[in-house]
Design an enzyme around this catalytic site. Structure first.
Site, PDB file in Angstrom:
ATOM      1  N   LYS A  16       0.829  -1.226   0.000  1.00  0.00           N
ATOM      2  CA  LYS A  16       0.000   0.000   0.000  1.00  0.00           C
ATOM      3  C   LYS A  16       0.854   1.264   0.000  1.00  0.00           C
ATOM      4  CE  LYS A  16      -1.744  -1.463   3.878  1.00  0.00           C
ATOM      5  NZ  LYS A  16      -1.204  -2.821   3.958  1.00  0.00           N
ATOM      6  N   GLN A 220      -3.176  -1.945   7.363  1.00  0.00           N
ATOM      7  CA  GLN A 220      -3.590  -3.360   7.463  1.00  0.00           C
ATOM      8  C   GLN A 220      -4.334  -3.776   6.187  1.00  0.00           C
ATOM      9  OE1 GLN A 220      -4.363  -1.321  10.615  1.00  0.00           O
ATOM     10  NE2 GLN A 220      -2.206  -1.710  10.844  1.00  0.00           N
TER      11      GLN A 220
END
Ligand code: GDP
Ligand code: IMO
Ligand code: MG
Length: 405
Positions: A16, A220
Site C-alpha cells: 500500500k 492493514q
C-alpha cells in the site's frame, strides 16, 4: 472531484505504501484513517528505503501535506523516532506538512503493557505488541487520552484515571503495573512533539476536497478488519473504505475509487487461519525471494498461494473498483504458480519474464493470461502490476486511470 482510497485486500503488507507514494506525486493531501504504529509501509526511491508507520506515505513529496485522522492511534515515542528517520531521509515534516487530528487517541506505556500481558496468555493473537488493541479499548471505554487533551488543564487527572482504572486490571492478573510517572513522561514528550501539528478544525476537508487532490491511505487489510476479518485474529480497527469516512472528517460523497492492493501470492504475520499457507520449502523460497519479513517487527511472514476466494470476498466487502497486484517479479521463473479458487487449488504456467520483450510496453503472455483469470474470478479489474520494490517498478495495464474523476 472525488478522491481515491488505497487499501489492502489481504492480511496487510500488500504494498500500500508504494502505491500511495506513487499517487502522492499528483496529490496535495495524503490522509491516514486507521491503525497506528502497527503499520509499516515501505517506500524505496533510488536505492533508499523509508518505512512509514503512523505518518502517511505522502512524506517524500515536499508539496504534499499529510493528515493523521481521528480513527488512528498515535504512540508519541514511536512517532518521535519515525519523524527523526523521515528527517534523515531529507524530508522534514514541520508544522503544516503534518497535521494530526486532535481527536486521535494516544498510545501510552500502559497500553503497551496491556498488549504484552494479553499476548503472554494462552490465547495470543500474535499482535505487533504496539499497544494497538488496548488503545482502541480505552477509546471505546471513554477513558482514553486524545491528542487535544494534551493541551487542556485536566490532562493530569485524565492520565491518572486511565492508569488507576487499568492498573487495577493488571494487578488482578499479578502482572507489573505501568506507573503514572512512566505514562506522564510520555505525555510530556507528546506535548512537546505534537504542539505544532495539532489540527482542531472539525471539518477541514469539507472545502479542501472540492478543489485539492487527496489520497486516503488505509493500514492493514480487509481480512484483518475488526468486524469483517478473521476475528479474533484481526487488528482492532476497521480497514474497509467506510473507515475512511468514519476515521476522518472527509465528506463521504467525495470518496471515489477504491484501489485494492494485493500480492500475487499471500502473506500473513501473526496467528489465524491461512488456507493456502506453504509450510514447506516452496514457502521458504518465496519468503526469501520476496524479503517477507515484517516492516515493523521483523517477524518472518507466513507465505502461501493466492486465495482467489478470499480476494473475491475482499473485493466485495470493500467495493473495490481497481486492483493493483504487487510482487509479480518475485514469482518470475517459478516452475508453476498456484491459486485457490472455488475451493480447489489450481495450477498455472508461471511467467519466465514480466515483460513480453525489451521494449517493456507489454506484459508476457503467461502473466497476462494469469492476470485475466484472476481479475475475472475476483470481480475487479487489475489496473497495475508491481514489478519490483522501487517507486519506478510498476506497470499500468492499459491507460493510467484518472483516480480523481
Ligand atoms: P504495506 O504495509 O502494504 O505498505 O507493505 P509493506 O511495506 O509492509 O510490504 C511490502 C513489501 O514489498 C515492501 O518490502 C515493499 O518494498 C515491497 N514491494 C512492494 N511492491 C513490490 C513489488 O511489486 N515487487 C517487489 N519485489 N517488492 C515490492
Ligand atoms: P500494514 O499497514 C500486517 C496484524 C498482526 C496481528 C494482528 C493484530 O503494514 O499492512 P495488532 O498489533 O494490530 O493488534 O495485531 O494484525 N497486523 C498486521 N499485519 N501488516 C500490518 O500493517 C499489520 N498491522 C497489524 O500481525 O496478526
Ligand atoms: Mg506493512
Amino acid at each position: 472531484m472525488k478522491h481515491p482510497i488505497v487499501l489492502g485486500l489481504q492480511y496487510g503488507d500488500e504494498g500500500k505504501g508504494k502505491i500511495t507514494d506513487s499517487l502522492a506525486k499528483q496529490s496535495e493531501w495524503v490522509i491516514r484513517f486507521n491503525g497506528g504504529s502497527n503499520a509499516g509501509h515501505t517506500l524505496w526511491v533510488n536505492g533508499k528505503k523509508l518505512v512509514t508507520h503512523s505518518v502517511p506515505s505522502g512524506v517524500l513529496y515536499s508539496h504534499v501535506k499529510n493528515y493523521i485522522g481521528a480513527g488512528c492511534v498515535l504512540d508519541p515515542v514511536s512517532l518521535k523516532k519515525e519523524l527523526a528517520e523521515i528527517s534523515q531521509s531529507g524530508s522534514a515534516l514541520k508544522g503544516e506538512r503534518l497535521r494530526i487530528d486532535s481527536r486521535a487517541h494516544l498510545t501510552l506505556p500502559i497500553h503497551i503493557v496491556l498488549d504484552a500481558a494479553r499476548e503472554s496468555g494462552s490465547k495470543s493473537i500474535g499482535t505487533t505488541r504496539k499497544g494497538i488493541g488496548p488503545t482502541y479499548t480505552t477509546k471505546m471505554d471513554r477513558c482514553g487520552i486524545r491528542v487535544g487533551d494534551l493541551f487542556e488543564s485536566g490532562i493530569q487527572d485524565k492520565v491518572r484515571f486511565l492508569c488507576d482504572t487499568y492498573n487495577a486490571m493488571i494487578r488482578a492478573q499479578d502482572l507489573s503495573e505501568s506507573s503514572f510517572e512512566d505514562n506522564w513522561k510520555v505525555v510530556e514528550l507528546a506535548q512537546e512533539l505534537l504542539r505544532e501539528h495539532v489540527a482542531s478544525d472539525p471539518t477541514p476537508f469539507y472545502d479542501i476536497a472540492k478543489t485539492h487532490k487527496c489520497v486516503l491511505e488505509g493500514a492493514q487489510g480487509v481480512l484483518l478488519d475488526l468486524d469483517h476479518g478473521t476475528y479474533p485474529y484481526v487488528t482492532s480497527s476497521n480497514t474497509l473504505p467506510s473507515a475512511a469516512a468514519a476515521g476522518t472528517p472527509f465528506p463521504l460523497s467525495r470518496l471515489g475509487a477504491v484501489i485494492g492492493v494485493a500480492k500475487v501470492y499471500m502473506t500473513r504475520v501473526g496467528s489465524g487461519p491461512f488456507e493456502t499457507e506453504l509450510d514447506n520449502e516452496d514457502g521458504e523460497r518465496i519468503r526469501a525471494k520476496g524479503g517477507e519479513f515484517g516492516a515493523t517487527t521483523g517477524r518472518p511472514r507466513r507465505v502461501g498461494w493466492l486465495n482467489i476466494d478470499e480476494l473475491r470476498l475482499a473485493v466485495r466487502l470493500s467495493d473495490c473498483t481497481h486492483i493493483v497486484l504487487t510482487k509479480a517479479d518475485i514469482l518470475t521463473g517459478e516452475p508453476v504458480v498456484k491459486a485457490l479458487n472455488k475451493g480447489s487449488l489450481k495450477e498455472f504456467p508461471c511467467w519466465k519474464s514480466i515483460y513480453k520483450d525489451d521494449s517493456r510496453t507489454a506484459l508476457s503472455a503467461e502473466l497476462e493470461s494469469y492476470l485475466s483469470y484472476v481479475e475475472t474470478e475476483a470481480g475487479a479489474k487489475i489496473v497495475g502490476v508491481g514489478t519490483g520494490s522501487d517507486r519506478a517498478d510498476f506497470f499500468w495495464r492499459g491507460e493510467t486511470p484518472d483516480f480523481w474523476a
